[in-house]
Design an enzyme around this catalytic site. Sequence first.
Site, mmCIF file in Angstrom:
data_model
loop_
_atom_site.group_PDB
_atom_site.id
_atom_site.type_symbol
_atom_site.label_atom_id
_atom_site.label_comp_id
_atom_site.label_asym_id
_atom_site.label_seq_id
_atom_site.Cartn_x
_atom_site.Cartn_y
_atom_site.Cartn_z
ATOM 1 N N HIS A 177 -5.465 -12.727 -7.061
ATOM 2 C CA HIS A 177 -6.231 -11.958 -7.735
ATOM 3 C C HIS A 177 -6.230 -11.906 -9.215
ATOM 4 O O HIS A 177 -7.319 -11.905 -9.989
ATOM 5 C CB HIS A 177 -6.405 -10.596 -7.209
ATOM 6 N N HIS A 209 1.455 -6.751 -5.040
ATOM 7 C CA HIS A 209 2.302 -7.765 -5.889
ATOM 8 C C HIS A 209 3.379 -7.115 -6.874
ATOM 9 O O HIS A 209 3.288 -5.766 -7.009
ATOM 10 C CB HIS A 209 1.462 -8.719 -6.655
#
Length: 211
Positions: free
Chosen positions: A114, A179
């Site tokens: 992303h 993340h």
Amino acid sequence: MSPSTAANFVGSILAVDAAVSSAIHTAAKPFLPPLILLLLEISADFRFSFPVSLSLLLSPPLRPFLIPFLLGLLLDLIFVGIVKMIFRRARPAYNHPSMSAAVSADHYSFPSGHASRVFFVAASVHFFTYSSPMVSPSYSFLDGWVRDRGDGVVKGEVVVGVWIWATVTAVSRILLGRHYVLDVAAGACLGVLEALFALRFLRFDQIFGWW
């Protein structure tokens, strides 16, 4: 540096990264707007961004941007998948199980796809705006939103808005627990490099005179 020393050094960096990322996630969790963060996640999903990018066909002056942009998105998808399969870093243990993995590589954390995608988009818009004059008498519905009617270039506020969206979306990956900090930083750097590559080497309109 011996292999064992290098492994210990890398392990120490990853441990600090994990600790910092967990602290950020834990501190922010009570204040997170889940709906907004999930909308940011969806906005940067390849399954959403790729079809939306086809809207560039609605603006003739922006069409030269379309081919390097789409090829860059594909390059990003492939490269991130390869790197993830090489490093196979597990996602944070506190990552919410609601995450939808499109492919097997999505189960791994490094780098953030992303983050690479949104920074690729932001850097592409930025570099294309300041390297490609788009003075054209024709204006479509899309042009009214993104181009200045005076000089034809992409509006400055659009460029700034895209950078803000990219930054907020990248940070949200840490806040959501998807993340670690290094995953996002690496993804952001990768996205900018991909944009430079795409707009330098994938401009087939300049090579073949398309559009």
